[in-house]
Design an enzyme around this catalytic site. Structure first.
Site, PDB file in Angstrom:
ATOM      1  N   GLU A  78     -32.758 128.747  33.759  1.00 19.89           N
ATOM      2  CA  GLU A  78     -31.617 128.731  32.842  1.00 19.89           C
ATOM      3  C   GLU A  78     -31.102 130.153  32.587  1.00 19.89           C
ATOM      4  O   GLU A  78     -29.943 130.365  32.270  1.00 19.89           O
ATOM      5  CB  GLU A  78     -31.999 128.091  31.505  1.00 19.89           C
ATOM      6  CG  GLU A  78     -30.799 127.888  30.592  1.00 19.89           C
ATOM      7  CD  GLU A  78     -31.184 127.628  29.156  1.00 19.89           C
ATOM      8  OE1 GLU A  78     -30.644 128.296  28.259  1.00 19.89           O
ATOM      9  OE2 GLU A  78     -32.036 126.767  28.950  1.00 19.89           O
ATOM     10  N   GLU A  79     -32.009 131.134  32.759  1.00 18.01           N
ATOM     11  CA  GLU A  79     -31.616 132.523  32.453  1.00 18.01           C
ATOM     12  C   GLU A  79     -31.059 133.260  33.666  1.00 18.01           C
ATOM     13  O   GLU A  79     -30.728 134.439  33.585  1.00 18.01           O
ATOM     14  CB  GLU A  79     -32.837 133.292  31.911  1.00 18.01           C
ATOM     15  CG  GLU A  79     -33.500 132.672  30.690  1.00 18.01           C
ATOM     16  CD  GLU A  79     -32.564 132.546  29.492  1.00 18.01           C
ATOM     17  OE1 GLU A  79     -32.801 131.683  28.642  1.00 18.01           O
ATOM     18  OE2 GLU A  79     -31.573 133.311  29.435  1.00 18.01           O
ATOM     19  N   LEU A 100     -37.832 129.646  27.833  1.00 15.63           N
ATOM     20  CA  LEU A 100     -38.024 129.667  26.384  1.00 15.63           C
ATOM     21  C   LEU A 100     -36.855 128.941  25.734  1.00 15.63           C
ATOM     22  O   LEU A 100     -35.857 129.547  25.346  1.00 15.63           O
ATOM     23  CB  LEU A 100     -38.111 131.124  25.899  1.00 15.63           C
ATOM     24  CG  LEU A 100     -38.867 131.342  24.591  1.00 15.63           C
ATOM     25  CD1 LEU A 100     -40.282 130.787  24.669  1.00 15.63           C
ATOM     26  CD2 LEU A 100     -38.928 132.819  24.250  1.00 15.63           C
ATOM     27  N   GLU A 244     -33.161 121.274  31.333  1.00 10.26           N
ATOM     28  CA  GLU A 244     -33.632 120.606  30.111  1.00 10.26           C
ATOM     29  C   GLU A 244     -33.689 119.092  30.299  1.00 10.26           C
ATOM     30  O   GLU A 244     -34.732 118.459  30.115  1.00 10.26           O
ATOM     31  CB  GLU A 244     -32.685 120.971  28.951  1.00 10.26           C
ATOM     32  CG  GLU A 244     -32.716 122.453  28.582  1.00 10.26           C
ATOM     33  CD  GLU A 244     -31.468 122.936  27.855  1.00 10.26           C
ATOM     34  OE1 GLU A 244     -30.352 122.494  28.209  1.00 10.26           O
ATOM     35  OE2 GLU A 244     -31.614 123.761  26.930  1.00 10.26           O
TER      36      GLU A 244
HETATM   37  P1  AFP Z   1     -31.124 127.744  21.851  1.00 14.95           P
HETATM   38  O1  AFP Z   1     -32.036 127.920  23.046  1.00 14.95           O
HETATM   39  O2  AFP Z   1     -29.868 128.585  21.922  1.00 14.95           O
HETATM   40  O3  AFP Z   1     -31.842 127.881  20.538  1.00 14.95           O
HETATM   41  O4  AFP Z   1     -30.571 126.240  21.922  1.00 14.95           O
HETATM   42  C1  AFP Z   1     -31.544 125.220  21.871  1.00 14.95           C
HETATM   43  C2  AFP Z   1     -30.929 124.033  22.591  1.00 14.95           C
HETATM   44  O5  AFP Z   1     -30.590 124.396  23.901  1.00 14.95           O
HETATM   45  C3  AFP Z   1     -31.874 122.838  22.591  1.00 14.95           C
HETATM   46  O6  AFP Z   1     -33.221 123.215  22.540  1.00 14.95           O
HETATM   47  C4  AFP Z   1     -31.480 122.062  21.348  1.00 14.95           C
HETATM   48  O7  AFP Z   1     -31.687 120.670  21.445  1.00 14.95           O
HETATM   49  C5  AFP Z   1     -29.988 122.373  21.222  1.00 14.95           C
HETATM   50  O8  AFP Z   1     -29.769 123.618  21.899  1.00 14.95           O
HETATM   51  C6  AFP Z   1     -29.578 122.529  19.785  1.00 14.95           C
HETATM   52  O9  AFP Z   1     -28.183 122.739  19.788  1.00 14.95           O
HETATM   53  P2  AFP Z   1     -27.419 122.721  18.387  1.00 14.95           P
HETATM   54  O10 AFP Z   1     -27.870 123.988  17.701  1.00 14.95           O
HETATM   55  O11 AFP Z   1     -25.979 122.704  18.753  1.00 14.95           O
HETATM   56  O12 AFP Z   1     -27.849 121.483  17.651  1.00 14.95           O
END
Ligand code: AFP
Length: 300
Positions: A78-79, A100, A244
């Site tokens: 993803e990165e 992560l 994911e």
């Molecule tokens: P981050 O990696 O930017 O914290 O996002 C986490 C994510 O990709 C996933 O783990 C969550 O289900 C989703 O985003 C949460 O997204 P919202 O903050 O829009 O609910």
């Protein structure tokens, strides 16, 4: 029982055993690094997500560890902006990585995770149904590992001397009534809003942390549905297909659950690009089917 012993008992190939044990050792390093996490890296990945120093460190660490294993031919992370080809590799594996996931939650002390998909034939741009293994690690009050090589879904917990020890074997998703509804309600499509309302009327309880790995892990253990839907301005939602949605959906399906983008199983979607996103409904079969019913009726 330790992880390697369990993998051997499952009849995994030696290369698969070595690869999964290497990946989980790298995850142990990430668990340690989280305790000493640094500030922001000041960079943004191709998806527009701000990268903290730990995001980039975890990505570098996992890719380097896979490179040194000499078992992996391609890595999609993803990165990273594109698929990483590992030239001096003796192996054929293809690996998808979210090193992560949920890193923005670290500074508020919420659980986060690592998500991995494994293809034996090396091509990481395959449909999720072609996965040969998938695993995730939850960095929370416990550090737990859930994996499948298509012979059941099994959970391990990291003990005080750094071994993943079997905690639950042959997990099956129970029938439950939790729902984890991602995204902003004001941006939902009407049919999705009606679906969420219907869940509430059926007595579903909202449990959402903003971390996909712990949220899906909770659904695996307690039943219900995790969703991050198509939105008014983002018709593919937020979450990435390769990194994911495919590995986590694969695990839930192997545990007797179901997955959908509203119209079809997520695992049947052919990736068009490394950055593909997809709406996701994953959890109990009845809750996934109900989402597809609402989606279908909205098209009539
Ligand atoms: P981050 O990696 O930017 O914290 O996002 C986490 C994510 O990709 C996933 O783990 C969550 O289900 C989703 O985003 C949460 O997204 P919202 O903050 O829009 O609910």
């Amino acid at each position: 029982m330790k992880l390697r012993e369990h993998l051997e008992q499952q009849g995994a190939t030696e290369h698969m055993i070595t690869l999964i044990c290497r990946i989980t050792d790298l995850c142990k390093d990430i668990a340690n690094a989280i305790l000493h996490q640094q500030g922001k890296a000041g960079t943004v990945n191709i998806h527009g997500d701000e990268q903290i120093a730990l995001d980039t460190w975890a990505d570098d660490h996992m890719i380097q560890g896979l490179r040194e294993s000499k078992l992996v031919k391609t890595v999609a992370s993803e990165e990273q902006d594109e698929v990483v080809e590992i030239l001096k590799s003796d192996g054929e594996f293809g690996v998808t990585l979210d090193p992560l996931d949920g890193s923005s939650l670290i500074d508020v002390n919420l659980s986060i995770g690592t998500i991995v998909g494994i293809f034996e034939e090396g091509n990481v741009m395959e449909k999720g149904e072609k996965l040969d293994a998938a695993l995730y690690v939850v960095y929370g009050p416990l550090t737990t590992l859930v994996y499948t090589i298509k012979k059941g879904v099994h959970e391990f917990v990291l003990n005080e001397i750094g071994d993943f020890i079997l905690r639950k074997e042959n997990l099956q998703i129970p029938q439950g009534k939790l729902y984890a509804p991602g995204g902003l309600a004001k941006d939902y499509l009407p049919w999705h809003s009606n679906y969420i309302k219907a869940l509430g009327e059926k007595g579903y309880k909202l449990r959402y942390s903003g971390g996909m790995v712990p949220d899906v892990n909770q659904i695996l253990h307690k039943g219900g549905i995790f969703t991050y839907p198509a939105l008014q301005e983002k018709n593919q939602g937020k979450l990435r297909l390769l990194f994911e949605c495919n590995p986590l959906s694969f695990i839930i399906v192997q545990a007797g659950g179901a997955c959908s983008d509203g119209k079809q199983s997520i695992l049947t979607k052919t990736p068009q690009g490394i950055g593909d996103r997809t709406p996701i409904y994953v959890g109990n079969k009845d809750a996934v089917l109900l989402a597809e019913k609402f989606c279908y009726e909205s098209d009539q």
